[in-house]
Motif scaffolding. Structure first.
Motif, PDB file in Angstrom:
ATOM      1  N   ASP A  23       9.647  69.576 -14.361  1.00 40.83           N
ATOM      2  CA  ASP A  23      10.958  69.586 -13.722  1.00 40.83           C
ATOM      3  C   ASP A  23      11.778  70.695 -14.377  1.00 40.83           C
ATOM      4  O   ASP A  23      11.915  70.723 -15.607  1.00 40.83           O
ATOM      5  N   HIS A  24      12.300  71.618 -13.569  1.00 44.63           N
ATOM      6  CA  HIS A  24      12.932  72.800 -14.157  1.00 44.63           C
ATOM      7  C   HIS A  24      14.187  72.463 -14.960  1.00 44.63           C
ATOM      8  O   HIS A  24      14.594  73.246 -15.828  1.00 44.63           O
ATOM      9  N   SER A  25      14.789  71.300 -14.696  1.00 43.24           N
ATOM     10  CA  SER A  25      15.966  70.900 -15.479  1.00 43.24           C
ATOM     11  C   SER A  25      15.554  70.195 -16.765  1.00 43.24           C
ATOM     12  O   SER A  25      15.944  70.591 -17.868  1.00 43.24           O
ATOM     13  N   LYS A  26      14.733  69.161 -16.637  1.00 44.65           N
ATOM     14  CA  LYS A  26      14.323  68.387 -17.809  1.00 44.65           C
ATOM     15  C   LYS A  26      13.468  69.209 -18.773  1.00 44.65           C
ATOM     16  O   LYS A  26      13.526  69.016 -19.989  1.00 44.65           O
ATOM     17  N   SER A  29      13.947  73.994 -21.545  1.00 47.89           N
ATOM     18  CA  SER A  29      13.782  74.652 -22.848  1.00 47.89           C
ATOM     19  C   SER A  29      12.320  75.016 -23.096  1.00 47.89           C
ATOM     20  O   SER A  29      12.021  76.102 -23.612  1.00 47.89           O
ATOM     21  N   LEU A  30      11.402  74.132 -22.719  1.00 41.96           N
ATOM     22  CA  LEU A  30       9.978  74.423 -22.891  1.00 41.96           C
ATOM     23  C   LEU A  30       9.564  75.597 -22.006  1.00 41.96           C
ATOM     24  O   LEU A  30       8.899  76.540 -22.470  1.00 41.96           O
ATOM     25  N   ILE A  31       9.956  75.559 -20.734  1.00 40.43           N
ATOM     26  CA  ILE A  31       9.559  76.627 -19.810  1.00 40.43           C
ATOM     27  C   ILE A  31      10.135  77.966 -20.251  1.00 40.43           C
ATOM     28  O   ILE A  31       9.454  79.001 -20.213  1.00 40.43           O
ATOM     29  N   GLU A 154       7.548  74.993 -10.024  1.00 43.87           N
ATOM     30  CA  GLU A 154       6.994  74.874  -8.667  1.00 43.87           C
ATOM     31  C   GLU A 154       5.528  75.288  -8.616  1.00 43.87           C
ATOM     32  O   GLU A 154       4.708  74.626  -7.967  1.00 43.87           O
ATOM     33  N   ILE A 155       5.188  76.385  -9.295  1.00 42.79           N
ATOM     34  CA  ILE A 155       3.801  76.860  -9.266  1.00 42.79           C
ATOM     35  C   ILE A 155       2.892  75.923 -10.055  1.00 42.79           C
ATOM     36  O   ILE A 155       1.784  75.588  -9.612  1.00 42.79           O
ATOM     37  N   TYR A 156       3.345  75.463 -11.223  1.00 45.57           N
ATOM     38  CA  TYR A 156       2.538  74.510 -12.000  1.00 45.57           C
ATOM     39  C   TYR A 156       2.291  73.239 -11.185  1.00 45.57           C
ATOM     40  O   TYR A 156       1.170  72.706 -11.165  1.00 45.57           O
ATOM     41  N   ASN A 157       3.305  72.761 -10.502  1.00 43.85           N
ATOM     42  CA  ASN A 157       3.155  71.534  -9.719  1.00 43.85           C
ATOM     43  C   ASN A 157       2.193  71.730  -8.549  1.00 43.85           C
ATOM     44  O   ASN A 157       1.410  70.832  -8.217  1.00 43.85           O
ATOM     45  N   ARG A 272       9.272  63.097  -5.773  1.00 48.53           N
ATOM     46  CA  ARG A 272       9.129  64.373  -5.078  1.00 48.53           C
ATOM     47  C   ARG A 272       9.123  65.533  -6.077  1.00 48.53           C
ATOM     48  O   ARG A 272      10.173  65.884  -6.619  1.00 48.53           O
ATOM     49  N   PRO A 273       7.979  66.124  -6.323  1.00 45.24           N
ATOM     50  CA  PRO A 273       7.953  67.259  -7.256  1.00 45.24           C
ATOM     51  C   PRO A 273       8.553  68.513  -6.633  1.00 45.24           C
ATOM     52  O   PRO A 273       8.540  68.692  -5.414  1.00 45.24           O
ATOM     53  N   GLU A 274       9.099  69.368  -7.483  1.00 49.20           N
ATOM     54  CA  GLU A 274       9.483  70.711  -7.040  1.00 49.20           C
ATOM     55  C   GLU A 274       8.186  71.459  -6.755  1.00 49.20           C
ATOM     56  O   GLU A 274       7.286  71.487  -7.590  1.00 49.20           O
TER      57      GLU A 274
END
Length: 406
Positions: A23-26, A29-31, A154-157, A272-274
């Motif tokens: 999740d791009h929000s949660k 920091s890792l991403i 999105e791409i990882y998902n 619902r994944p991104e």
């Protein structure tokens, strides 16, 4: 290529599992730390990058492998530069000369002198670079596009879903909605199943629909790139599923691992994944050339038949069937299936499905590629075969007219 089923991160619940998406929000920091790692290494030889540092940053081996695969869409080794010599043949030639001139070993103090003499003899400059220009580890890391955190998520998902589909024996789409909405969903599944060469069954009762699409494990007994076709089918469904007209839905898979099969709830109305299909993904060739169907439709229309393409699904008990076309003659409807050339595994199962449908539907005509004769010869309904010439179907339309007028 997927990132491998052993790298799927799953959370187990009672009787099934759910994939762990980014999740791009949660996970911002890792991403961002992963993006920074790649940015710092742009321009460095691929083989010199300290990938173990990235593993430490991510802190999870499965996520590490999944993200490395996903980041290839944004950062990758440069393509080998054009060279006047084939590096493999050049290395072989130099090894031969070393054997002849030095007995297989060059003293370090004579190495540069030897290489300069080879350059003069072969007419090649900077031979050190040319020798290993095709080696992956020597190529610099280049940036295709700097991603944002949501791009990476999105791409990882998508890669996660593609990994699940590639190792599955079936995909099930379960929806509760109004009949008109279910009809739209059924049409999308029917249309893109045909385009991508997927086998499916759709059953509907009251306000519930369940579509089961066969996966590569069912058709081929092993994971194959056929799984990407399932992933792309989901891409076509998502705009409808994510809309406000459907309130209850879920997508399930039977996914095979080394020693077990796991039921995975891929996504649902409350999970619902991104998600986005990579722009530079190599999409499979359509299994069916839609231009063939279009040519046949136009030809039948041009000879004065009342024919439509956007046909509503037909209820055969609980089973829904979606024909390609419908012809109206003297108040009677005839349903038409156009069958392009199919792979052996698909042809055998599709022929069986048509056989089951024609037990319940008599006013049915199949227009098929002549190569399918071995598979369709037992059907109890008329089968009209066409021949492809320069990509155009040559159909004996007079036979179709005789069937419609008898």
């Amino acid at each position: 290529m997927t990132y491998g089923r052993s790298n799927l991160r799953l959370k187990f619940r009672k009787g099934y599992a759910v994939p762990l998406y980014l999740d791009h929000s949660k996970d911002r920091s890792l991403i961002e730390a992963v993006i920074d790692f790649y940015e710092m290494n742009v321009g460095k030889p691929y083989g010199s990058i300290k990938w173990e540092d990235l593993r430490v940053i991510i802190g999870d081996d499965k996520l590490y492998h999944g993200l490395r695969k996903s980041m290839n869409y944004f950062y990758k080794p440069a393509e080998p530069r054009a060279s006047i010599a084939n590096p493999k043949l050049l290395r072989l030639r130099i090894f031969q000369l070393v054997n002849v001139d030095y007995g297989g070993f060059i003293p370090s103090e004579k190495r540069n002198e030897f290489l300069r003499s080879i350059e003069r003899r072969l007419g090649i400059h900077n031979i050190d670079e040319v020798l290993w220009i095709d080696e992956l580890g020597e190529r610099p890391l280049i940036k295709v596009k700097k991603p944002t955190p949501i791009d990476v998520a999105e791409i990882y998902n998508f890669e996660t879903i593609d990994t699940i589909c590639t190792n599955s024996s079936e995909l099930a789409v379960e929806i509760r909605a109004l009949p008109s909405v279910l009809s739209s969903i059924a049409k999308v599944i029917g249309r893109y199943s045909k385009v991508y060469g997927l086998l499916y069954d759709i059953k509907s009762r009251y306000n519930n629909l369940r579509a089961v699409i066969e996966g590569p494990r069912s058709l081929f007994g092993r994971p194959t790139k056929y799984g990407l076709r399932l992933s792309l089918m989901l891409e076509k469904l998502l705009p409808l599923l994510y809309s406000e007209t459907i309130h209850r839905w879920s997508i399930w898979s039977k996914t095979h691992f080394k020693r077990t099969t796991i039921s995975i709830k891929i996504m649902s109305d409350d999970y619902r994944p991104e998600l986005r299909v990579p722009e530079n993904i190599k999409r499979p060739q359509p299994a069916f050339d839609s231009s063939i169907e279009e040519r046949i439709f136009r030809a039948l229309k041009s000879i004065g038949l009342s024919i439509v393409k956007d046909v509503e699904p037909i209820a055969l008990g609980d089973l829904l069937y979606i024909p390609d076309m419908k012809i109206e003659v003297d108040g009677k409807s005839y349903y038409v299936e156009v069958a392009g050339y199919w792979r052996k595994e698909y042809a055998e199962k599709k022929a069986y499905k048509l056989h089951e449908i024609t037990k319940l539907l008599n006013n049915f005509i199949v227009i098929a590629d002549e190569k399918l004769k071995p598979y369709l010869k037992r059907l109890k309904v008329p089968v009209i075969y066409y021949v492809l010439m320069s990509g155009k179907p040559i159909v004996p339309y007079i036979k179709i007219l005789k069937i419609l007028r008898r």
